[in-house]
Design a protein around this motif. Structure first.
Motif, short mmCIF file in Angstrom:
data_model
loop_
_atom_site.label_atom_id
_atom_site.label_comp_id
_atom_site.label_asym_id
_atom_site.label_seq_id
_atom_site.Cartn_x
_atom_site.Cartn_y
_atom_site.Cartn_z
N ALA A 1 5.58 4.10 -11.31
CA ALA A 1 6.24 5.35 -10.92
C ALA A 1 7.75 5.27 -11.13
O ALA A 1 8.37 6.22 -11.60
CB ALA A 1 5.92 5.67 -9.46
N VAL A 2 8.34 4.12 -10.80
CA VAL A 2 9.78 3.94 -10.99
C VAL A 2 10.13 3.98 -12.48
O VAL A 2 11.06 4.67 -12.90
CB VAL A 2 10.26 2.61 -10.36
N VAL A 3 9.37 3.24 -13.28
CA VAL A 3 9.64 3.17 -14.71
C VAL A 3 9.41 4.52 -15.38
O VAL A 3 10.22 4.99 -16.19
CB VAL A 3 8.75 2.08 -15.35
N ARG A 4 8.30 5.16 -15.04
CA ARG A 4 7.92 6.42 -15.70
C ARG A 4 8.84 7.58 -15.32
O ARG A 4 9.25 8.37 -16.19
CB ARG A 4 6.48 6.77 -15.32
N ASP A 5 9.18 7.68 -14.04
CA ASP A 5 9.86 8.88 -13.55
C ASP A 5 11.35 8.72 -13.33
O ASP A 5 12.07 9.72 -13.23
CB ASP A 5 9.23 9.33 -12.22
N ASP B 1 0.82 -1.22 0.00
CA ASP B 1 0.00 0.00 0.00
C ASP B 1 0.85 1.27 0.00
O ASP B 1 0.42 2.31 -0.50
CB ASP B 1 -0.93 0.02 1.21
N THR B 2 2.04 1.20 0.58
CA THR B 2 2.92 2.37 0.65
C THR B 2 4.08 2.28 -0.34
O THR B 2 5.01 3.09 -0.27
CB THR B 2 3.48 2.52 2.07
N ALA B 3 4.02 1.31 -1.25
CA ALA B 3 5.15 1.09 -2.17
C ALA B 3 5.38 2.28 -3.10
O ALA B 3 6.50 2.48 -3.58
CB ALA B 3 4.92 -0.18 -2.98
N THR B 4 4.35 3.07 -3.37
CA THR B 4 4.55 4.25 -4.23
C THR B 4 5.46 5.27 -3.57
O THR B 4 5.97 6.18 -4.24
CB THR B 4 3.20 4.92 -4.56
N GLU B 5 5.67 5.13 -2.26
CA GLU B 5 6.58 6.03 -1.55
C GLU B 5 7.98 5.44 -1.46
O GLU B 5 8.97 6.08 -1.82
CB GLU B 5 6.03 6.32 -0.15
N TRP B 6 8.08 4.20 -0.95
CA TRP B 6 9.41 3.66 -0.67
C TRP B 6 10.11 3.08 -1.90
O TRP B 6 11.35 3.12 -1.98
CB TRP B 6 9.36 2.63 0.46
N LEU B 7 9.37 2.53 -2.87
CA LEU B 7 10.05 1.93 -4.02
C LEU B 7 10.76 2.96 -4.90
O LEU B 7 11.94 2.77 -5.23
CB LEU B 7 9.05 1.10 -4.83
N PRO B 8 10.11 4.06 -5.29
CA PRO B 8 10.87 5.07 -6.04
C PRO B 8 12.06 5.63 -5.25
O PRO B 8 13.11 5.90 -5.83
CB PRO B 8 9.82 6.17 -6.30
N PRO C 1 15.03 -1.81 -12.72
CA PRO C 1 14.12 -2.51 -11.81
C PRO C 1 13.71 -3.87 -12.37
O PRO C 1 13.50 -4.02 -13.57
CB PRO C 1 12.93 -1.56 -11.71
N VAL C 2 13.58 -4.83 -11.46
CA VAL C 2 13.16 -6.18 -11.82
C VAL C 2 11.80 -6.45 -11.18
O VAL C 2 11.60 -6.16 -10.00
CB VAL C 2 14.17 -7.23 -11.33
N SER C 3 10.90 -7.03 -11.95
CA SER C 3 9.62 -7.44 -11.40
C SER C 3 9.07 -8.61 -12.20
O SER C 3 9.34 -8.73 -13.39
CB SER C 3 8.61 -6.30 -11.39
N ASP C 4 8.31 -9.46 -11.52
CA ASP C 4 7.64 -10.53 -12.24
C ASP C 4 6.24 -10.07 -12.65
O ASP C 4 5.74 -9.03 -12.20
CB ASP C 4 7.58 -11.81 -11.41
N LEU C 5 5.61 -10.85 -13.48
CA LEU C 5 4.29 -10.49 -14.00
C LEU C 5 3.25 -10.36 -12.89
O LEU C 5 2.46 -9.41 -12.87
CB LEU C 5 3.83 -11.54 -15.01
N ARG C 6 3.25 -11.30 -11.96
CA ARG C 6 2.23 -11.30 -10.92
C ARG C 6 2.32 -10.05 -10.06
O ARG C 6 1.29 -9.48 -9.68
CB ARG C 6 2.38 -12.55 -10.05
N THR C 7 3.52 -9.60 -9.76
CA THR C 7 3.69 -8.39 -8.94
C THR C 7 3.16 -7.16 -9.67
O THR C 7 2.49 -6.32 -9.08
CB THR C 7 5.17 -8.20 -8.59
N ILE C 8 3.46 -7.05 -10.96
CA ILE C 8 2.99 -5.90 -11.73
C ILE C 8 1.47 -5.94 -11.88
O ILE C 8 0.79 -4.91 -11.80
CB ILE C 8 3.65 -5.86 -13.12
N GLU C 9 0.93 -7.12 -12.08
CA GLU C 9 -0.51 -7.25 -12.24
C GLU C 9 -1.26 -7.01 -10.94
O GLU C 9 -2.47 -6.75 -10.95
CB GLU C 9 -0.83 -8.66 -12.76
N GLY C 10 -0.58 -7.08 -9.82
CA GLY C 10 -1.21 -6.94 -8.52
C GLY C 10 -1.14 -5.52 -7.98
O GLY C 10 -1.08 -4.54 -8.73
#
Length: 221
Positions: A129-133, A90-97, A112-121
């Motif tokens: 936000a990480v990819v875009r900014d 829920d707070t990943a938009t703050e700590w991940l970037p 950044p590395v992510s699997d499909l399930r994580t992105i779809e969730g």
């Protein structure tokens, strides 16, 4: 198109003391041929330098700082998969970037590395936000389970569309960590078939095979 050079080996490394210390001892010609994937260790593990588990704020700062200190100015993949449960989706938009900003501020060049399930969730907004900014690219990890599903093409295209990424801007990781690898000839046929299949999905920046798995307990059986 991603420009990561003509690397020949992509090791999967835990961002742990033994791994990042060893990197500093490698000859320059070997370093030039490495494109590592660094996995941030599970938060429950004791940090060998501090001799304790890292706090929530340290989990955002210290991995990025170490990445910049021990793998500076060289492209690498940076995988935070174990942090979501501890730090919260829920707070990943703050700590991940912030994790990636810290790493880049420390002179790292993380993808950044992510699997499909994580992105779809529930983590989509944070990864977007990480990819875009920040990074403008992604290493998409496709698991053995994903590869057996008939809707793989649709899932990949849907994820890239939402992230506003082209295949050329992505590394595709085929993760065979759970595969039976004892028969090299059979495995090579499977790898070739899966490579041909995913290349029909798009012109990827790079396709990498990984077959690394970590034991639940050390030492491994």
């Amino acid at each position: 198109m991603l420009n990561i050079g003509s690397y020949v080996y992509s090791p999967v490394l835990r961002l742990k003391q033994g791994e990042y210390t060893a990197l500093g001892q490698l000859p320059l010609d070997v370093l030039a041929r490495l494109f590592p994937l660094f996995v941030i260790p599970p938060p429950k593990e004791r940090d060998p330098e501090l001799q304790r588990a890292l706090t929530a704020s340290e989990l955002v700062l210290i991995p990025g700082q170490r990445l910049g200190r021990h793998w500076p100015l060289r492209p690498c993949m940076f995988d935070p998969r174990y942090l979501f449960k501890k730090l919260g989706i829920d707070t990943a938009t703050e700590w991940l970037p912030e994790l990636f900003r810290v790493a880049i501020g420390a002179h790292a060049l993380p993808i950044p590395v992510s699997d499909l399930r994580t992105i779809e969730g529930g983590a989509f907004d944070a990864i977007h936000a990480v990819v875009r900014d920040i990074t403008h690219n992604l290493a998409l990890r496709v698991t053995l389970d994903d590869l057996t599903r008939a809707d793989l093409r649709k899932r990949i295209h849907s994820v890239l569309l939402k992230l506003v990424l082209k295949p050329q801007e992505c590394i595709l990781i085929l993760d065979f960590g759970k595969a039976e690898m004892s028969n090299p000839e059979a495995v090579s046929d499977i790898l070739l078939a899966e490579f041909q299949k995913v290349m029909e999905f798009g012109l990827w920046g790079q396709v990498i095979w990984h077959a690394t798995s970590y034991p639940e307990k050390n030492p491994a059986t």
